[in-house]
Scaffold this active site. Structure first.
Site, PDB file in Angstrom:
ATOM      1  CB  THR A 285      32.897  45.671  61.296  1.00  0.00           C
ATOM      2  OG1 THR A 285      31.868  45.689  60.314  1.00  0.00           O
ATOM      3  CG2 THR A 285      32.346  45.197  62.620  1.00  0.00           C
TER       4      THR A 285
ATOM      5  N   GLY B 134      36.221  46.045  56.557  1.00  0.00           N
ATOM      6  CA  GLY B 134      36.064  44.886  55.666  1.00  0.00           C
ATOM      7  C   GLY B 134      35.080  45.096  54.529  1.00  0.00           C
ATOM      8  N   GLY B 135      34.240  46.134  54.619  1.00  0.00           N
ATOM      9  CA  GLY B 135      33.356  46.463  53.503  1.00  0.00           C
ATOM     10  C   GLY B 135      32.351  45.366  53.197  1.00  0.00           C
TER      11      GLY B 135
ATOM     12  CE  LYS C 104      31.743  32.756  47.670  1.00  0.00           C
ATOM     13  NZ  LYS C 104      31.165  34.017  47.332  1.00  0.00           N
TER      14      LYS C 104
ATOM     15  N   GLY D 113      17.446  37.271  38.574  1.00  0.00           N
ATOM     16  CA  GLY D 113      18.804  37.505  38.059  1.00  0.00           C
ATOM     17  C   GLY D 113      19.646  36.247  38.199  1.00  0.00           C
TER      18      GLY D 113
ATOM     19  N   GLY E 170      22.792  35.647  37.683  1.00  0.00           N
ATOM     20  CA  GLY E 170      24.243  35.882  37.731  1.00  0.00           C
ATOM     21  C   GLY E 170      24.850  35.163  38.927  1.00  0.00           C
TER      22      GLY E 170
ATOM     23  CD  GLU F 186      20.084  36.352  33.231  1.00  0.00           C
ATOM     24  OE1 GLU F 186      20.424  36.526  34.404  1.00  0.00           O
ATOM     25  OE2 GLU F 186      20.182  37.244  32.350  1.00  0.00           O
TER      26      GLU F 186
ATOM     27  CB  VAL G  72      10.496  40.135  36.935  1.00  0.00           C
ATOM     28  CG1 VAL G  72       9.495  40.715  37.923  1.00  0.00           C
ATOM     29  CG2 VAL G  72      10.902  38.727  37.346  1.00  0.00           C
TER      30      VAL G  72
ATOM     31  CG  HIS H 164      47.043   9.901  38.822  1.00  0.00           C
ATOM     32  ND1 HIS H 164      45.976  10.173  38.000  1.00  0.00           N
ATOM     33  CD2 HIS H 164      46.871   8.627  39.283  1.00  0.00           C
ATOM     34  CE1 HIS H 164      45.189   9.112  37.956  1.00  0.00           C
ATOM     35  NE2 HIS H 164      45.710   8.156  38.728  1.00  0.00           N
TER      36      HIS H 164
HETATM   37  P1  FAD Z   1      33.308  47.583  49.341  1.00  0.00           P
HETATM   38  O1  FAD Z   1      33.633  46.232  49.805  1.00  0.00           O
HETATM   39  O2  FAD Z   1      31.932  47.868  48.830  1.00  0.00           O
HETATM   40  O3  FAD Z   1      33.643  48.570  50.529  1.00  0.00           O
HETATM   41  C1  FAD Z   1      33.369  49.930  50.467  1.00  0.00           C
HETATM   42  C2  FAD Z   1      33.297  50.443  51.884  1.00  0.00           C
HETATM   43  O4  FAD Z   1      33.236  51.848  51.847  1.00  0.00           O
HETATM   44  C3  FAD Z   1      32.039  49.985  52.620  1.00  0.00           C
HETATM   45  O5  FAD Z   1      32.404  49.426  53.856  1.00  0.00           O
HETATM   46  C4  FAD Z   1      31.226  51.258  52.812  1.00  0.00           C
HETATM   47  O6  FAD Z   1      30.517  51.269  54.039  1.00  0.00           O
HETATM   48  C5  FAD Z   1      32.327  52.312  52.817  1.00  0.00           C
HETATM   49  N1  FAD Z   1      31.881  53.623  52.382  1.00  0.00           N
HETATM   50  C6  FAD Z   1      31.316  53.955  51.192  1.00  0.00           C
HETATM   51  N2  FAD Z   1      31.119  55.282  51.126  1.00  0.00           N
HETATM   52  C7  FAD Z   1      31.557  55.785  52.290  1.00  0.00           C
HETATM   53  C8  FAD Z   1      31.622  57.089  52.815  1.00  0.00           C
HETATM   54  N3  FAD Z   1      31.220  58.132  52.117  1.00  0.00           N
HETATM   55  N4  FAD Z   1      32.120  57.254  54.058  1.00  0.00           N
HETATM   56  C9  FAD Z   1      32.546  56.194  54.786  1.00  0.00           C
HETATM   57  N5  FAD Z   1      32.521  54.943  54.338  1.00  0.00           N
HETATM   58  C10 FAD Z   1      32.034  54.743  53.103  1.00  0.00           C
HETATM   59  N6  FAD Z   1      33.908  39.263  45.158  1.00  0.00           N
HETATM   60  C11 FAD Z   1      34.836  38.308  45.035  1.00  0.00           C
HETATM   61  O7  FAD Z   1      35.930  38.589  44.572  1.00  0.00           O
HETATM   62  N7  FAD Z   1      34.589  37.015  45.431  1.00  0.00           N
HETATM   63  C12 FAD Z   1      33.395  36.646  45.951  1.00  0.00           C
HETATM   64  O8  FAD Z   1      33.204  35.488  46.296  1.00  0.00           O
HETATM   65  C13 FAD Z   1      32.396  37.632  46.085  1.00  0.00           C
HETATM   66  N8  FAD Z   1      31.207  37.312  46.615  1.00  0.00           N
HETATM   67  C14 FAD Z   1      30.274  38.288  46.785  1.00  0.00           C
HETATM   68  C15 FAD Z   1      29.058  37.946  47.340  1.00  0.00           C
HETATM   69  C16 FAD Z   1      28.087  38.904  47.531  1.00  0.00           C
HETATM   70  C17 FAD Z   1      26.762  38.528  48.138  1.00  0.00           C
HETATM   71  C18 FAD Z   1      28.348  40.256  47.158  1.00  0.00           C
HETATM   72  C19 FAD Z   1      27.323  41.332  47.373  1.00  0.00           C
HETATM   73  C20 FAD Z   1      29.559  40.611  46.602  1.00  0.00           C
HETATM   74  C21 FAD Z   1      30.529  39.624  46.407  1.00  0.00           C
HETATM   75  N9  FAD Z   1      31.761  39.937  45.832  1.00  0.00           N
HETATM   76  C22 FAD Z   1      32.697  38.959  45.679  1.00  0.00           C
HETATM   77  C23 FAD Z   1      32.093  41.307  45.404  1.00  0.00           C
HETATM   78  C24 FAD Z   1      32.961  41.978  46.468  1.00  0.00           C
HETATM   79  O9  FAD Z   1      32.287  41.959  47.694  1.00  0.00           O
HETATM   80  C25 FAD Z   1      33.281  43.401  46.043  1.00  0.00           C
HETATM   81  O10 FAD Z   1      33.867  43.388  44.766  1.00  0.00           O
HETATM   82  C26 FAD Z   1      34.248  44.044  47.019  1.00  0.00           C
HETATM   83  O11 FAD Z   1      33.721  44.074  48.318  1.00  0.00           O
HETATM   84  C27 FAD Z   1      34.565  45.465  46.565  1.00  0.00           C
HETATM   85  O12 FAD Z   1      35.503  46.004  47.423  1.00  0.00           O
HETATM   86  P2  FAD Z   1      35.648  47.577  47.596  1.00  0.00           P
HETATM   87  O13 FAD Z   1      36.722  47.747  48.609  1.00  0.00           O
HETATM   88  O14 FAD Z   1      35.768  48.235  46.293  1.00  0.00           O
HETATM   89  O15 FAD Z   1      34.266  48.084  48.190  1.00  0.00           O
END
Ligand code: FAD
Length: 467
Positions: A40, A42-43, A54, A182, A184, A205, A238, A445
């Site tokens: 999929t 969306g990362g 969320k 942690g 954070g 923490e 820890v 308001h």
């Molecule tokens: P990513 O979203 O990490 O996407 C990178 C993609 O590259 C992945 O799909 C990976 O599979 C792919 N990939 C990597 N290497 C390769 C390769 N060699 N070949 C093919 N594919 C590859 N941020 C916010 O702004 N608001 C939030 O509320 C928030 N909540 C979060 C909650 C959690 C639990 C986590 C873990 C993170 C949260 N974040 C939030 C952070 C946010 O998810 C990241 O900052 C954001 O996803 C980064 O986007 P990116 O495109 O840089 O990378």
């Protein structure tokens, strides 16, 4: 099987940074290919980050509000939860959004190649898929490979009771005793969810405050509100996690450390994320990657190899989706020949806890570090009609002004839905507004947003007494 394709732009990774770059590049008429190792798009953000967290926080909020209303004469009874149904709903939210991305990619004729991509030269990437390999020859590339959770050497990460954020979001079970390692944003968000679902939650923490990046006054309001829910151990670390059959036994050291190893049914390790820059064979394209895996870029998001850009978590802090999205747009526009730069004055940060904590522009800590002559103005939500009527007076809105120019340079909010208030403050900072501009802007308001205008009025001296 092996196939070869050509692209004007190839994007490595389909998170918020990668898909934003891909869609912008395609909209600007460039032949675009996006590579993603998962099935999929969306990362992290859409699949195992911002969005599923969320969805679960929404459930948590409804549970807590239902409980709180019993004090005001509305009785729903003790909430009972069905985690299978909650998980199905959370997964549905994710699928809706990732499916939407797939549709948008198709509509724009962006080619999606599934598999793990690595550089083989300055203009070639090899993608190893399940069924076939693809060699992509490109004119320009954008690295958007994101980040992954940090693992700790003294924690048995292969034990299924040791979780990272992805495990916590799977919602397979609700542990009786959960340790969040942690304090954070990610740890506290997940702790909020599991507390509402019935876990006893401890948070440990190392620093002397939760969310160390935020100002202490904001964090104090949050900590006061949640201290009856979580057992918070600050200035504590820890030192070991021993996996026994009945539980994970955790040893602590520090100011608030329990004297003996304490048993937990699950430990969520949420101590930060590391960039994925070291797994791409980037050196074969001549790209410099730091020891920690970050890729350095200039203001146009170019790496040291000018036709290869990098964006999102892999280029550094703050590791936030909206930062990556904006970087993605700039990188695509630069490749298309526009003279754009990534040079924001403000990038907001929000912890979507209850109450939320958010900040934008400079924090007080940063203003002090930079030697800025600043003043702050605070509006406590205990004086907000809307907060009183909504039973959410644990909050405050803070504005930080340059003392010489009276321009707003930062702002922070703690309170229910407080993150929603940052948009106005961010815009005010970007536009160079001063306190008078903000104070003279009429806010509806009764809204929580009114607190932004009121904080500016207090600074201006037009309010001297709070009700
Ligand atoms: P990513 O979203 O990490 O996407 C990178 C993609 O590259 C992945 O799909 C990976 O599979 C792919 N990939 C990597 N290497 C390769 C390769 N060699 N070949 C093919 N594919 C590859 N941020 C916010 O702004 N608001 C939030 O509320 C928030 N909540 C979060 C909650 C959690 C639990 C986590 C873990 C993170 C949260 N974040 C939030 C952070 C946010 O998810 C990241 O900052 C954001 O996803 C980064 O986007 P990116 O495109 O840089 O990378």
């Amino acid at each position: 099987m092996s196939k070869e394709i050509k692209a004007q732009v190839v994007i490595l990774g389909s998170g918020p940074a990668g898909y934003s770059a891909a869609f912008r590049a395609a909209d600007l008429g460039l032949e675009t290919v996006i590579i993603e190792k998962y099935s999929t798009l969306g990362g992290v953000c859409l699949n195992v980050g911002c969005i599923p967290s969320k969805a679960l926080l929404h459930v948590s909020k409804v549970i807590e509000e239902a409980k709180a209303l019993s004090e005001h004469g509305v009785l729903f009874g003790e909430p009972s939860t069905d985690i299978d149904k909650i998980r199905i709903w959370k997964d549905k939210v994710v699928t809706q959004l990732t499916g939407g991305l797939q549709g948008m990619a198709k509509m724009r004729k962006v080619t999606v190649v599934n598999g793990f991509g690595k550089f083989t030269g300055a203009n070639t990437i090899e993608v190893q898929g399940d069924d076939e390999n693809t060699t992509i020859t490109f004119d320009n590339a954008i690295i958007a490979a994101g980040s992954r959770p940090i693992k700790l050497p003294f924690v048995p990460h292969d034990d299924p009771r040791v979780w990272d954020s992805t495990d916590a979001l799977e919602l397979r079970s609700v542990p009786k005793r959960l340790l969040v390692l942690g304090g954070g944003i990610i740890g506290l968000e997940m702790g909020t969810v599991y507390k509402s679902l019935g876990s006893e939650v401890d948070v440990v923490e190392f620093a002397d405050q939760l969310v160390p990046a935020a100002d202490i006054d904001i964090v104090q309001v949050y900590t006061k509100k949640v201290k009856s829910k979580f057992n918070i151990m600050l200035s504590t670390k820890v030192t070991g996690v021993e996996a026994k059959e009945d539980a994970l036994y955790v040893s602590f050291e520090g100011k608030n450390a329990p004297s003996e190893a304490k048993p937990y049914d699950a430990v969520l390790v949420a101590v930060g994320r590391v960039p994925n820059g070291l797994s791409l064979d980037a050196e074969k394209a001549g790209i410099t990657v730091t020891e920690r895996g970050f890729i350095e870029v200039d203001k146009q998001l170019r790496t040291n190899v000018p036709h290869i850009h990098a964006i999102g978590d892999v280029v550094g802090q703050p590791m936030l989706a909206h930062k990556g999205t904006h970087e993605g747009h700039v990188a695509a526009e630069v490749i298309a020949g526009k003279k754009h730069y990534f040079d924001p004055k403000t990038i907001p940060s929000v912890a979507y806890t209850e109450p939320e904590m958010g900040w934008v522009g400079l924090t007080e800590k940063e203003a002090k570090e930079q030697g800025i002559n600043y003043e702050k103005s605070v509006f406590p939500w205990a004086a907000s009609g809307r907060a009183i009527a909504s039973d959410c007076t644990a909050g405050m809105t803070k504005l930080i002004f340059d003392k010489d120019t009276h321009r707003v340079i930062g702002g922070a909010v703690v309170g229910t839905n407080g993150g929603e208030l940052l948009g106005e403050i961010g815009l005010a900072i970007e536009m160079g507004c001063d306190a008078e501009d903000m104070a003279l802007t009429i806010h509806a308001h009764p809204t929580l947003n009114e607190s932004v205008g009121l904080a500016a009025e207090i600074y201006e001296g037009s309010i001297t007494d709070l009700p």
